[in-house]
Design a protein around this motif. Structure first.
Motif, short mmCIF file in Angstrom:
data_model
loop_
_atom_site.label_atom_id
_atom_site.label_comp_id
_atom_site.label_asym_id
_atom_site.label_seq_id
_atom_site.Cartn_x
_atom_site.Cartn_y
_atom_site.Cartn_z
N ALA A 278 0.68 -1.18 -0.18
CA ALA A 278 -0.05 0.01 0.04
C ALA A 278 0.81 1.30 -0.07
N ASP A 279 0.18 2.44 -0.72
CA ASP A 279 0.82 3.58 -0.40
C ASP A 279 0.15 4.43 0.71
N PHE A 280 0.73 4.66 1.68
CA PHE A 280 0.12 5.36 2.77
C PHE A 280 0.25 7.02 2.72
N GLU A 281 -1.11 7.46 2.67
CA GLU A 281 -1.18 8.94 2.56
C GLU A 281 -0.37 9.68 3.68
N GLY A 282 0.54 10.37 3.35
CA GLY A 282 1.39 10.99 4.20
C GLY A 282 2.39 10.40 5.05
N ALA A 283 2.56 9.07 4.72
CA ALA A 283 3.73 8.27 5.25
C ALA A 283 4.44 7.61 4.10
N GLU B 99 -11.64 8.28 9.18
CA GLU B 99 -11.60 9.45 9.96
C GLU B 99 -11.35 9.16 11.48
N GLU B 100 -11.93 8.13 11.78
CA GLU B 100 -12.12 7.86 13.39
C GLU B 100 -11.00 7.01 13.61
N LYS B 101 -10.55 6.02 12.89
CA LYS B 101 -9.62 4.99 12.97
C LYS B 101 -8.35 4.72 12.41
N GLY B 102 -8.27 5.79 11.11
CA GLY B 102 -7.02 6.01 10.59
C GLY B 102 -6.78 4.70 9.64
#
Lengths: 437, 579
Positions: A278-283, B99-102
Motif C-alpha cells: 500500500a501507499d500510505f497517505e502522508g507516510a 476519519e475515526e480510526k486511521g
C-alpha cells in the motif's frame, strides 16, 4: 496463572492436540521436548480439545512433553536495530547478533481501510526494458515473478532490489536453498544494501511449518517501517513453498481439499499477505515483489493461478527472459502516461507486432513460404529479442524507447505499425526511409 | 428477550457456541472478546449448539467468551445519502471509519451506514388518511442528481393509513417525518430511512417485465455484438490479466444508467481506490454531474474478512433493488462472483458439509441463480418503470470455463462476455472473444445485421485456421480478402482503446454510424492483383478507421475523415496503390 500441560493426546503430522481450558484462538505456546524448544500456534479449538501447529515439527515430540501457553499471539520486535540483521522463520536471530525482545508488534494485523489508500503513482525504474517499457513497476505495487524451476528468478529479484531507490528492503525467504540464501546475503553485503535490509530466512533444511510465519513477520516489519514514512520494498521468495506448507497443515487437519490438495482458503491466505502492499497517505509505502515458482511450468497450477488473481500483475520468466505474453503490470497505466508521449502507443504496437512475429514463426516451422510481410516480421522479432528482451540489456526507459523506434524503422513502413499518425510524425526516425501515406 | 450463549469452539472464522433461548437461522450475534463485539451470523443450529460465521478476525477468541444474539437478520439501511458512499460488506461507511480510526480497519467497531445527524430537504407526497402499502410513495428528497423517493418501509405488512405527515422542510435522518396506522391498530413512526434484510428480495412492484430495452454501455463490442438489456444479467468470465476489471471500470463510467453500484467482492483494494479517486472528477455522460454522485461502492476486498464477502454482494443487490423502486435504471457490477463462491466454499468446508465439484458446496448453483434472479425490469405500482441490471465477473481457476462457478453462472445469465487470454496477449482489447460470447438480448444494432458481422468473424476465423494448415499460397484471393475483412472489423470496430479519451466510449449515435461505415467496407467487392497489395490496402484503410475512432465527434475532422473513407471505398480497391 501457570498454563503448563504435560499430556499431549494426539500427534499427527505437525499438529498436536491437548485438552486445555483457556487458550485463545491463534495463541502461541512453547513445546519443550528432548530435541529442544519449539513454538506452536492454536489453530482450532473444539470444546476442551485444543489443536496446535508446531513450527519446529513434531519429530521427537513425546506425549509427556511440556507445553506452555504464552498468553500472546505471534509477535515480532520492531526497531531501527533490525536493519542489517538476519532472522529465521520464528523471528530468532540467524546471524551472530543479539536477540531482540523490545517493542514487540502484532503480526498479521488488521487490514488497511481502502478509503485511506492513495493510488500508487511513482514508477520504480529497473533498467530492464521488459519491465520499464512494457510493464512498469510501480511503488506500492504487489507483483510476482512467475518462474519455472531453473530460471534466474532470485537473481532478477536481487537485481531489482539493488537497483530500486528505496529506504528499506525486507526479504522473506521460504524454503529457499541454502545457496540462494548465501547469494542474497552476498549481493546485499557487497553493495552495502545490507545496512538498509532486514532478512527473515527459512531454508529448505528448516522444518516446513516454520516457513508459514515468514511472510507475516516480514510484512509486519515492512508495514511498520512504511507507516513511519519509509519507502519499503518487500521481497518474498518463494510463495509456492509457503502455499505448500499451508497445504500440509490443511491435510493434517482433515480439511476438504479444493484443488490439487490445496485448501479452499488458499486465495484468501495469499491475498491477506499480498494486500499489505500500500501507499500510505502522508507516510511511506510498501511495495511487494514475490517469486512464485510454477510446478512443471504450469501457470494454471493453483498457486500461480490464485496469485495472478491477487497481485497487480506478474513478470513471466521463461528461458531466462521476461516474456511479453503473460507478463503484465496492472498499474503501469498510472505511471506510463507521464514518462514520454510515445510510451503507451509504442508499447502496444511493439507487442502486437511481436505477436504477429510469433505467428510467422509458427508458419515457418510448418514449412510455409514466407510472404514479404512475414519476412519483415521475422527480422523485427529477432531485433526485438536481441535488443529489448535480453536480460543483459541495462538501459534507461528513454534509451529503450529510442531503441524501439529504431527497430521499427529498420523493419517496417510507418503505417504497418498501427501507431497513431501523430506519434509517427513526431518520433519516426527521419534518417530511415519514409513510407507514403 | 434474545438468546445468550458461550463459545465452545473456534475453527477459523467459524465459532460454535452453546446457547439458551431461541435462536433463528441467519440471525446476527455478537461474540464478546477482549472487550470488543465481533459480529457474526448464525449459519447452523444443532441441538443447543449454534454455529456462527464471524465477519471479523477471530484471533484471541477463547472458549467461554459470551455470545449475544440480536434476533435480527443481517440488514441494510435504506435512505437518502447512500449515493457517493464507500461501504464495506456490512455497510460500514469506510470514509467515516478512516476519519475515526486511521489507516486500518479495527475489528469490533461498527458505525451507522447513514449519519443520523445528516439532514435532507423533504417534500411530502401523501396526505393524512391516505391508504398505503409497503413501497408506496410518502415524499421526496433531492439526493444529488436524483429524486430520492421516501417510501413506506418494506417490512410493513398489509394496508396502512397515514395518520399525519410532516410539512416540507429539512429533517435529520433520526427525526420523525410522520406516522402510520396499521391494520391491527398499531402505530409506526416514519423516518427518512429504514432497514431491510439483505437476503430477501424487494418485490413491492406491480409486475416484472421482459428485459427488451437495450442498455448502452458505450463499449462497441458489447453494444454492437453482445448487447446487455436493462434488467438483464450478464457475466464476464476470464483468466487473470484478460481485462475483466478494466472492462467493469469502463462500464461503470460510461453506461447510460441512473445509478451504478460496484460490489468489489474479494478483489484488489487498489482497484476500488482507482474508482474512488477518479470518479469525483469525472462527469456522468447523461447529466454532466460528477460520476461519484450516481455511484455506490460496496467493497470487501480480498484481505477483508471472508465471511463479509457474501454479505457484500447481498448488500449491493439490496441497494440496487431499493433504487429500482424509485423508477431508476440501476446497474450492479459485481467483481468477482468467484470470490463470493470461494467464501461459500471455505464456509462449507469448515461446516464439514459433503463437498460438491471442486469442493464447492452442492447449493452453489441455487445461490448463484438466486442472486442473478434479483435483477429485472419492473413496472412499479405508480406506473413508472425501473430496472436492475446485474453484471458479474467470474474468475475461473486456470482460465478454464469448465468449472463450477462459470457453469452455474452461464445457466442463468442472458449474455456472456468471454474474455480470452489469446486476445489480451495480442493486445486486442476489450478482450471479449467474439467467437465464444453470446447474448440473448436485442441491442441497438438490429439482430440481422449483428448476426451478419458475427458470421463474417466466424468465416474469417475458419479461413485463418485453414491458412495455418495450407499456408497463404494455398488460400484463394477471395478467401484471403474475406479473412482481411474479418480482421479489419475486429481491429477497427471491436477493439477499443480504454485509455484514449475519445475512443474509450462511443455513444449510441456514433456507434450506429461507425457500424454502418464498417459494413460499407465489408459489403464492398474488392479486386486486387495479389495478396500483398490486398494486405497493404487493408492496413492503410484500417489505419484511417483508427484515426477516425480517436477523433472527436461532431467535428470537421471527423466528418472529413468519414467522407474520405466512403469515397475511397467506392473505388473498390482498384487504385488501392495510391490510397
Amino acid at each position: 496463572m501457570e498454563r503448563i500441560y504435560n499430556h499431549i493426546l494426539q500427534i499427527a503430522g505437525n499438529v498436536i492436540m491437548v485438552e486445555a481450558e483457556g487458550p485463545k484462538f491463534a495463541e502461541l505456546a512453547e513445546v519443550e521436548s528432548a530435541h529442544g524448544k519449539s513454538l506452536a500456534e492454536v489453530i482450532r479449538i473444539d470444546g476442551e480439545k485444543v489443536y496446535l501447529q508446531v513450527f519446529g515439527g513434531t519429530a521427537g515430540v513425546a506425549t509427556n512433553d511440556r507445553l506452555q501457553f504464552l498468553g500472546h499471539q505471534m509477535q515480532v520486535p520492531f526497531s531501527g536495530a533490525l536493519l542489517g540483521r538476519i532472522f529465521d522463520g520464528k523471528g530468532e536471530p540467524r546471524d551472530s547478533g543479539p536477540g531482540l525482545k523490545d517493542h514487540l508488534i502484532e503480526t498479521a494485523g488488521p487490514c488497511i481501510n481502502p478509503a485511506t489508500r492513495v493510488m500508487p503513482s511513482k514508477m520504480i525504474r529497473t533498467g530492464i526494458p521488459m519491465i520499464d517499457v512494457f510493464n512498469s513497476l510501480v511503488e506500492a505495487q504487489k507483483i510476482s515473478i512467475f518462474s519455472g524451476s531453473g530460471e534466474p528468478h532470485n537473481q532478477l529479484l536481487a537485481r531489482i532490489a539493488l537497483q530500486a531507490e528505496v529506504d528499506v528492503i525486507v526479504l522473506g525467504c521460504m524454503g529457499v536453498l541454502y545457496d540462494d540464501y548465501l547469494f542474497f546475503k552476498e549481493e546485499l553485503e557487497s553493495s552495502d544494501a545490507i545496512n538498509r535490509a532486514v532478512l527473515f530466512v527459512h531454508t529448505a533444511a528448516d522444518p516446513v511449518v516454520e516457513s508459514l510465519k515468514v511472510p507475516d513477520l516480514a510484512l509486519a516489519v515492512a508495514e511498520k517501517f512504511a507507516i513511519e514514512g519509509k519507502r519499503v520494498l518487500t521481497l518474498l521468495t518463494d510463495m509456492t513453498n509457503f502455499a505448500d506448507a499451508l497445504k500440509e497443515i490443511a491435510i493434517v487437519m482433515e480439511q476438504v481439499p479444493s484443488n490439487r490438495g490445496y485448501p479452499g482458503d488458499l486465495y484468501t491466505q495469499l491475498a491477506q499477505r499480498y494486500e499489505k502492499a500500500a501507499d500510505f497517505e502522508g507516510a511511506g509505502s510498501l511495495t511487494l515483489l514475490s517469486v512464485t515458482t510454477m510446478p512443471a511450468g504450469d501457470v494454471t497450477h493453483p498457486v500461480p493461478d490464485n496469485t495472478g488473481y491477487i497481485t497487480e500483475g506478474q513478470y513471466y520468466l521463461a528461458g531466462g527472459r521476461i516474456e511479453p505474453f503473460g507478463s503484465l503490470s496492472r498499474l503501469k497505466q498510472l505511471v506510463n502516461k507521464e514518462t514520454r508521449s510515445d510510451h503507451r502507443g509504442l508499447m502496444d504496437a511493439l507487442i502486437q507486432l511481436y505477436a504477429a512475429f510469433k505467428e510467422a514463426l509458427e508458419k515457418r516451422a510448418m514449412g510455409f513460404k514466407m510472404s514479404p510481410w512475414d519476412q519483415k516480421l521475422l527480422k523485427y522479432g529477432d531485433l526485438f529479442e536481441a535488443k529489448l528482451m535480453n536480460l543483459e540489456v541495462n538501459i534507461t526507459l528513454e534509451e529503450a524507447l529510442d531503441q524501439s523506434w529504431a527497430i521499427l524503422a529498420e523493419c517496417f513502413e510507418p503505417e504497418e505499425t498501427r501507431l497513431k499518425t501523430e506519434l509517427i510524425e513526431t518520433y519516426w526516425p527521419k534518417a530511415g526511409h519514409h513510407g507514403s501515406t | 428477550m434474545s438468546a445468550q450463549g458461550r463459545v465452545e469452539g473456534i475453527n477459523g472464522n467459524l465459532v460454535k457456541c452453546r446457547f439458551s433461548g431461541a435462536v433463528m437461522q441467519n440471525e446476527i450475534g455478537y461474540v464478546r472478546t477482549e472487550g470488543k463485539l465481533l459480529k457474526g451470523e448464525v449459519i447452523r443450529i444443532k441441538g443447543e449448539m449454534a454455529e456462527l460465521q464471524i465477519f471479523e478476525d477471530t484471533k484471541g477468541v477463547g472458549r467461554g467468551d459470551s455470545v449475544e444474539f440480536t434476533g435480527a437478520l443481517l440488514s441494510a439501511q435504506l435512505g437518502p445519502g447512500l449515493l457517493g458512499k464507500l461501504f464495506d460488506g456490512l455497510q460500514n461507511p469506510l470514509n467515516r471509519l478512516a476519519e475515526e480510526k486511521g489507516f486500518f480497519t479495527p475489528r469490533g467497531y461498527q458505525i451507522p451506514a447513514l449519519e443520523p445527524s445528516d439532514s435532507w430537504d423533504f417534500t411530502p407526497k401523501t396526505k393524512p388518511g391516505a391508504k398505503v402499502l409497503a413501497g408506496d410513495l410518502l415524499g421526496e428528497v433531492p439526493e444529488g442528481q436524483i429524486n430520492h423517493k421516501i417510501m413506506v418501509p418494506f417490512f410493513l405488512k398489509g394496508t396502512w393509513s397515514v395518520i399525519h405527515i410532516n410539512p416540507a422542510g429539512k429533517y435529520r435522518l433520526d427525526q420523525p417525518i410522520g406516522e402510520l396506522l396499521g391494520p391491527e391498530g398499531q402505530k409506526h413512526e416514519l423516518t427518512l430511512s429504514f432497514f431491510w434484510p439483505v437476503k430477501n428480495a424487494i418485490k413491492f412492484y406491480q409486475e416484472r417485465l421482459a428485459p427488451n430495452e437495450p442498455l448502452v454501455t458505450q463499449v462497441r463490442i458489447v453494444d454492437g455484438l453482445f448487447p446487455v438489456a436493462k434488467g438483464g444479467t450478464y457475466c464476464i468470465p476470464g483468466p487473470f490479466g484478460a481485462g475483466k476489471t478494466v472492462l467493469q471500470q469502463i462500464t461503470s463510467r460510461y453506461a447510460e444508467v441512473d445509478v451504478v453500484i460496484l460490489a468489489a467482492c474479494g478483489e484488489r483494494a487498489n482497484e476500488v481506490v482507482e474508482t474512488i479517486k477518479e470518479f469525483p472528477g469525472l462527469k456522468d455522460p447523461k447529466t454532466g454531474r460528477s460520476l461519484m454522485e450516481r455511484t455506490i461502492i460496496i467493497c470487501n476486498t480480498s484481505s477483508m474478512p471472508v465471511a463479509a464477502r457474501e454479505s457484500s454482494v447481498y448488500t449491493a443487490v439490496t441497494l440496487g433493488e431499493y433504487y429500482r423502486m424509485m423508477g431508476l435504471d440501476v446497474l450492479l457490477l459485481a467483481d468477482s462472483t468467484s470470490r463470493w463462491a470461494q467464501a461459500l466454499r471455505e464456509r462449507s468446508g469448515r461446516l464439514e458439509e459433503i463437498p460438491g465439484e471442486e469442493a464447492f458446496p452442492a447449493y452453489l448453483e441455487s445461490m448463484i441463480a438466486g442472486f442473478y434472479e434479483r435483477a429485472g425490469r419492473v413496472r412499479l405500482r405508480s406506473g413508472g418503470l425501473g430496472s436492475l441490471t446485474i453484471g458479474g465477473t467470474v474468475s475461473p481457476a486456470g482460465g478454464n470455463f469448465e468449472e463450477p462457478v462459470t457453469k452455474a453462472t452461464l445457466k442463468v445469465v442472458g449474455a456472456f462476455h468471454a474474455l480470452s487470454r489469446e486476445r489480451s496477449d495480442a493486445r486486442r482489447f476489450p478482450a471479449i472473444d467474439p467467437l465464444e460470447s453470446w447474448s440473448k438480448y436485442q441491442g441497438i444494432i438490429p439482430n440481422s445485421r449483428r448476426l451478419g458481422m458475427s458470421n463474417l468473424l466466424k468465416t474469417a476465423n475458419e479461413i485463418g485456421q485453414m491458412m495455418k494448415v495450407v499456408g497463404e499460397e494455398g488460400t484463394s484471393i477471395e478467401d484471403y480478402i474475406t479473412f482481411l475483412k474479418g480482421e479489419f472489423f475486429d481491429a477497427a470496430y471491436l477493439q477499443q482503446n480504454a485509455f484514449d479519451e475519445v475512443d474509450a466510449a462511443t455513444d449510441q449515435d456514433r456507434q450506429e454510424e461507425a457500424f454502418a461505415l464498417s459494413e460499407a467496407l465489408i459489403k464492398q467487392t474488392f479486386i486486387f492483383e495479389d495478396k500483398e497489395s490486398a494486405r497493404q490496402y487493408f492496413a492503410k484503410l484500417r489505419h484511417r478507421y483508427f484515426d477516425l475512432n480517436c477523433t472527436k465527434r461532431p467535428s470537421e475532422a471527423y466528418e472529413k475523415g468519414r467522407q474520405s473513407i466512403l469515397e475511397t471505398l467506392k473505388k473498390g480497391g482498384q487504385d488501392g496503390a495510391d490510397l
